[in-house]
Motif scaffolding. Structure first.
Motif, PDB file in Angstrom:
ATOM      1  N   PHE A  48       0.834  -1.210   0.000  1.00 26.02           N
ATOM      2  CA  PHE A  48       0.000   0.000   0.000  1.00 26.02           C
ATOM      3  C   PHE A  48       0.865   1.254   0.000  1.00 26.02           C
ATOM      4  CE2 PHE A  48      -2.189   3.341   2.423  1.00 26.02           C
ATOM      5  CZ  PHE A  48      -3.269   3.558   1.579  1.00 26.02           C
ATOM      6  N   ASP A  49       1.919   1.272   0.826  1.00 24.67           N
ATOM      7  CA  ASP A  49       2.811   2.433   0.865  1.00 24.67           C
ATOM      8  C   ASP A  49       3.483   2.657  -0.491  1.00 24.67           C
ATOM      9  OD1 ASP A  49       2.191   2.883   3.520  1.00 24.67           O
ATOM     10  OD2 ASP A  49       3.927   1.774   4.277  1.00 24.67           O
ATOM     11  N   ILE A  50       3.915   1.591  -1.126  1.00 24.31           N
ATOM     12  CA  ILE A  50       4.567   1.720  -2.429  1.00 24.31           C
ATOM     13  C   ILE A  50       3.563   2.185  -3.489  1.00 24.31           C
ATOM     14  CG2 ILE A  50       5.705   0.417  -4.267  1.00 24.31           C
ATOM     15  CD1 ILE A  50       7.054  -1.218  -1.998  1.00 24.31           C
ATOM     16  N   LEU A  51       2.330   1.685  -3.432  1.00 24.22           N
ATOM     17  CA  LEU A  51       1.302   2.129  -4.387  1.00 24.22           C
ATOM     18  C   LEU A  51       0.949   3.609  -4.196  1.00 24.22           C
ATOM     19  CD1 LEU A  51      -1.093  -0.944  -4.527  1.00 24.22           C
ATOM     20  CD2 LEU A  51       0.490  -0.148  -6.293  1.00 24.22           C
ATOM     21  N   VAL A  52       0.948   4.063  -2.954  1.00 27.17           N
ATOM     22  CA  VAL A  52       0.687   5.487  -2.702  1.00 27.17           C
ATOM     23  C   VAL A  52       1.815   6.334  -3.281  1.00 27.17           C
ATOM     24  CG1 VAL A  52       0.481   7.229  -0.895  1.00 27.17           C
ATOM     25  CG2 VAL A  52      -0.796   5.121  -0.711  1.00 27.17           C
ATOM     26  N   MET A  53       3.061   5.866  -3.148  1.00 30.97           N
ATOM     27  CA  MET A  53       4.183   6.603  -3.721  1.00 30.97           C
ATOM     28  C   MET A  53       4.066   6.642  -5.248  1.00 30.97           C
ATOM     29  SD  MET A  53       8.282   6.208  -3.176  1.00 30.97           S
ATOM     30  CE  MET A  53       8.396   4.566  -3.815  1.00 30.97           C
ATOM     31  N   ILE A  54       3.677   5.536  -5.861  1.00 31.95           N
ATOM     32  CA  ILE A  54       3.486   5.519  -7.311  1.00 31.95           C
ATOM     33  C   ILE A  54       2.365   6.474  -7.708  1.00 31.95           C
ATOM     34  CG2 ILE A  54       2.721   4.061  -9.226  1.00 31.95           C
ATOM     35  CD1 ILE A  54       4.236   1.748  -7.839  1.00 31.95           C
ATOM     36  N   SER A  55       1.307   6.538  -6.902  1.00 28.54           N
ATOM     37  CA  SER A  55       0.207   7.468  -7.213  1.00 28.54           C
ATOM     38  C   SER A  55       0.672   8.920  -7.141  1.00 28.54           C
ATOM     39  CB  SER A  55      -0.983   7.229  -6.294  1.00 28.54           C
ATOM     40  OG  SER A  55      -0.704   7.673  -4.991  1.00 28.54           O
ATOM     41  N   LEU A  56       1.599   9.225  -6.232  1.00 33.21           N
ATOM     42  CA  LEU A  56       2.142  10.585  -6.184  1.00 33.21           C
ATOM     43  C   LEU A  56       2.888  10.909  -7.474  1.00 33.21           C
ATOM     44  CD1 LEU A  56       3.443  10.844  -2.507  1.00 33.21           C
ATOM     45  CD2 LEU A  56       1.553  12.102  -3.532  1.00 33.21           C
ATOM     46  N   PHE A  57       3.651   9.941  -7.988  1.00 31.89           N
ATOM     47  CA  PHE A  57       4.360  10.161  -9.252  1.00 31.89           C
ATOM     48  C   PHE A  57       3.386  10.309 -10.425  1.00 31.89           C
ATOM     49  CE2 PHE A  57       8.096   8.384  -7.031  1.00 31.89           C
ATOM     50  CZ  PHE A  57       9.023   9.354  -7.385  1.00 31.89           C
ATOM     51  N   ILE A  58       2.232   9.693 -10.347  1.00 27.30           N
ATOM     52  CA  ILE A  58       1.236   9.816 -11.409  1.00 27.30           C
ATOM     53  C   ILE A  58       0.506  11.160 -11.326  1.00 27.30           C
ATOM     54  CG2 ILE A  58      -0.966   8.879 -12.254  1.00 27.30           C
ATOM     55  CD1 ILE A  58       0.137   6.091 -11.479  1.00 27.30           C
ATOM     56  N   ILE A  59       0.214  11.616 -10.108  1.00 21.48           N
ATOM     57  CA  ILE A  59      -0.552  12.853  -9.926  1.00 21.48           C
ATOM     58  C   ILE A  59       0.294  14.093 -10.204  1.00 21.48           C
ATOM     59  CG2 ILE A  59      -1.817  14.247  -8.240  1.00 21.48           C
ATOM     60  CD1 ILE A  59      -2.537  11.619  -6.833  1.00 21.48           C
ATOM     61  N   LYS A  60       1.577  14.074  -9.871  1.00 18.55           N
ATOM     62  CA  LYS A  60       2.413  15.272  -9.967  1.00 18.55           C
ATOM     63  C   LYS A  60       2.427  15.903 -11.359  1.00 18.55           C
ATOM     64  CE  LYS A  60       5.530  18.284  -8.716  1.00 18.55           C
ATOM     65  NZ  LYS A  60       5.172  19.514  -9.395  1.00 18.55           N
ATOM     66  N   PRO A  61       2.575  15.142 -12.457  1.00 15.48           N
ATOM     67  CA  PRO A  61       2.563  15.808 -13.774  1.00 15.48           C
ATOM     68  C   PRO A  61       1.227  16.450 -14.141  1.00 15.48           C
ATOM     69  CG  PRO A  61       3.521  13.630 -13.962  1.00 15.48           C
ATOM     70  CD  PRO A  61       2.950  13.742 -12.590  1.00 15.48           C
ATOM     71  N   MET A  62       0.152  16.076 -13.480  1.00 19.47           N
ATOM     72  CA  MET A  62      -1.163  16.643 -13.778  1.00 19.47           C
ATOM     73  C   MET A  62      -1.350  18.030 -13.162  1.00 19.47           C
ATOM     74  SD  MET A  62      -3.606  13.406 -13.206  1.00 19.47           S
ATOM     75  CE  MET A  62      -3.233  11.824 -13.890  1.00 19.47           C
ATOM     76  N   VAL A  63      -0.511  18.385 -12.196  1.00 20.48           N
ATOM     77  CA  VAL A  63      -0.614  19.690 -11.540  1.00 20.48           C
ATOM     78  C   VAL A  63      -0.017  20.737 -12.473  1.00 20.48           C
ATOM     79  CG1 VAL A  63       0.074  21.031  -9.518  1.00 20.48           C
ATOM     80  CG2 VAL A  63      -0.478  18.615  -9.273  1.00 20.48           C
ATOM     81  N   PRO A  64      -0.694  21.857 -12.691  1.00 18.62           N
ATOM     82  CA  PRO A  64      -0.176  22.869 -13.605  1.00 18.62           C
ATOM     83  C   PRO A  64       1.082  23.543 -13.058  1.00 18.62           C
ATOM     84  CG  PRO A  64      -2.094  23.708 -12.453  1.00 18.62           C
ATOM     85  CD  PRO A  64      -1.965  22.252 -12.088  1.00 18.62           C
ATOM     86  N   ALA A  65       1.820  24.156 -13.953  1.00 18.14           N
ATOM     87  CA  ALA A  65       3.022  24.889 -13.550  1.00 18.14           C
ATOM     88  C   ALA A  65       2.620  26.076 -12.688  1.00 18.14           C
ATOM     89  CB  ALA A  65       3.773  25.359 -14.781  1.00 18.14           C
TER      90      ALA A  65
END
Length: 107
Positions: A48-65
């Motif tokens: 679960f901890d590793i999946l949450v970290m992967i989700s952070l890597f997926i969400i970060k590019p979606m945040v605008p500059a």
């Protein structure tokens, strides 16, 4: 307009997930573990901890500059992202550091 809404939702999601991981890490560091978990659960929590970290890597590019007139969540998205990644790495290191850390998840 719809894309701007999804970008702001991405910033909110990043803040919520990062905050959850950081609070969980602080709880695991400053609260002593008491009971040992049953055998499959330490592995489930680690995954679960590793999946949450992967989700952070997926969400970060979606945040605008971030710009000078951006909302606070967008301006601080990188700090929250780094804090979430560091907290997740700390929680994984606690799990693999000792036998007691593996079973309780606490330092």
């Amino acid at each position: 307009m719809a894309e701007q809404g999804s970008q702001s939702r991405a910033a909110i999601t990043l803040a919520v997930v990062s905050g959850f991981v950081i609070v969980r890490c602080l709880w695991r560091v400053f609260t002593p573990g008491t009971e040992y978990a049953l055998p499959p659960w330490p592995l489930v929590y680690l995954i679960f901890d590793i999946l949450v970290m992967i989700s952070l890597f997926i969400i970060k590019p979606m945040v605008p500059a971030a710009g000078p007139d951006s909302p606070a969540l967008v301006r601080h998205a990188t700090k929250l992202f780094i804090g979430g990644i560091v907290a997740t790495v700390i929680m994984v290191l606690i799990r693999v550091s000792s036998d007691r850390g593996w079973w309780t998840g606490h330092l």
